[in-house]
Design a protein around this motif. Sequence first.
Motif, PDB file in Angstrom:
ATOM      1  N   HIS A   5     -12.513 -12.667 110.374  1.00 27.42           N
ATOM      2  CA  HIS A   5     -13.919 -12.952 110.666  1.00 27.42           C
ATOM      3  C   HIS A   5     -14.819 -12.375 109.580  1.00 27.42           C
ATOM      4  N   SER A   6     -15.789 -13.172 109.156  1.00 26.09           N
ATOM      5  CA  SER A   6     -16.805 -12.668 108.225  1.00 26.09           C
ATOM      6  C   SER A   6     -18.111 -12.383 108.968  1.00 26.09           C
ATOM      7  N   ASP A  96     -10.238  -6.393 102.059  1.00 27.94           N
ATOM      8  CA  ASP A  96     -11.006  -7.194 101.107  1.00 27.94           C
ATOM      9  C   ASP A  96     -12.284  -7.736 101.729  1.00 27.94           C
ATOM     10  N   GLY A  97     -12.703  -7.146 102.850  1.00 28.64           N
ATOM     11  CA  GLY A  97     -13.935  -7.539 103.524  1.00 28.64           C
ATOM     12  C   GLY A  97     -13.661  -8.445 104.708  1.00 28.64           C
ATOM     13  N   GLY A  98     -14.228  -8.094 105.829  1.00 28.49           N
ATOM     14  CA  GLY A  98     -14.067  -8.878 107.051  1.00 28.49           C
ATOM     15  C   GLY A  98     -13.347  -8.077 108.118  1.00 28.49           C
ATOM     16  N   ILE A  99     -13.217  -8.692 109.275  1.00 25.48           N
ATOM     17  CA  ILE A  99     -12.551  -8.068 110.409  1.00 25.48           C
ATOM     18  C   ILE A  99     -11.414  -8.973 110.860  1.00 25.48           C
ATOM     19  N   ILE A 100     -10.250  -8.385 111.057  1.00 24.81           N
ATOM     20  CA  ILE A 100      -9.106  -9.109 111.624  1.00 24.81           C
ATOM     21  C   ILE A 100      -9.122  -8.860 113.132  1.00 24.81           C
ATOM     22  N   SER A 101      -9.081  -9.940 113.909  1.00 29.07           N
ATOM     23  CA  SER A 101      -8.934  -9.794 115.361  1.00 29.07           C
ATOM     24  C   SER A 101      -7.520 -10.214 115.729  1.00 29.07           C
ATOM     25  N   ILE A 102      -6.930  -9.455 116.651  1.00 30.34           N
ATOM     26  CA  ILE A 102      -5.577  -9.723 117.116  1.00 30.34           C
ATOM     27  C   ILE A 102      -5.627  -9.843 118.639  1.00 30.34           C
ATOM     28  N   SER A 103      -5.028 -10.887 119.176  1.00 26.60           N
ATOM     29  CA  SER A 103      -4.996 -11.081 120.627  1.00 26.60           C
ATOM     30  C   SER A 103      -3.681 -11.763 120.996  1.00 26.60           C
TER      31      SER A 103
END
Length: 123
Positions: A5-6, A96-103
């Motif tokens: 996600h940015s 490198d910028g952004g958010i990783i979401s894990i579900s």
Amino acid sequence: MRYLHSDVKAIRMFAEENQLSLTRIEPTTSPALRIIDYASIDEMLEASQKLWGLTLPFYVMASKKKVKDFYSLKDAVTTLEAAPKSDDFILVAYQDGGIISISNNILPFQPDAAKASWWTPTV
């Protein structure tokens, strides 16, 4: 399910609307768990823009249940992905910028983000 996600507005709104508790987990030799507010998601995204290949020393678990157990990020991801479907998710700042979401299923805020099936936890 893993997504990059940015923008985190939809993540924050989903967490708030579903009254999910956000727990900041620092998986060190003496683990630290701390409840954080929803604005911390925005702060995490901002911090990710300045990592330049490094990682933050924490990840965030969003859950209706109180997080009691300490998990390394790798164990947390494995445990969450194997659990029954829920609204729980993990957030990790991408170096490198952004958010990783894990579900463990597609959540409403994920389809508009880029798939990040290539991402794997390193710790």
